[in-house]
Design an enzyme around this catalytic site. Sequence first.
Site, PDB file in Angstrom:
ATOM      1  N   ARG A  18       0.814  -1.213   0.000  1.00 44.07           N
ATOM      2  CA  ARG A  18       0.000   0.000   0.000  1.00 44.07           C
ATOM      3  C   ARG A  18       0.849   1.265   0.000  1.00 44.07           C
ATOM      4  NH1 ARG A  18      -3.632  -0.583   4.954  1.00 44.07           N
ATOM      5  NH2 ARG A  18      -1.712  -1.497   5.694  1.00 44.07           N
ATOM      6  N   ASN A  36      -6.171  -2.843   1.962  1.00 44.75           N
ATOM      7  CA  ASN A  36      -6.161  -4.294   2.094  1.00 44.75           C
ATOM      8  C   ASN A  36      -7.595  -4.787   2.183  1.00 44.75           C
ATOM      9  OD1 ASN A  36      -3.356  -4.524   2.166  1.00 44.75           O
ATOM     10  ND2 ASN A  36      -3.261  -4.509   4.391  1.00 44.75           N
TER      11      ASN A  36
END
Length: 88
Positions: A18, A36
């Site tokens: 990320r 996520n």
Amino acid sequence: MIRKRVLVAGRVQGVAFRDSCRRAAASRGVTGWVRNLPDGRVEAVFEGAEEPVAAMVAWSGQGPRAAHVTGVVVHDEPAEGLAGFSVR
């Protein structure tokens, strides 16, 4: 402006995917977000000009060095005019 939603499978959580995605998007001037998912995948939305967004979709197929991507599903969506890029 275009928008792509990607779902990335493989070893993509716990490998700085990320944050690496956020930095890669910012360097290309792409807006959107990344998060996520409970099933172990990563979901991201990229908005911007066609070429930088395509570069981010391609980046998603590899991710950061520690990731092992086994699949990427790409969906076209209407652009919303997002500002910035966030990690959710």
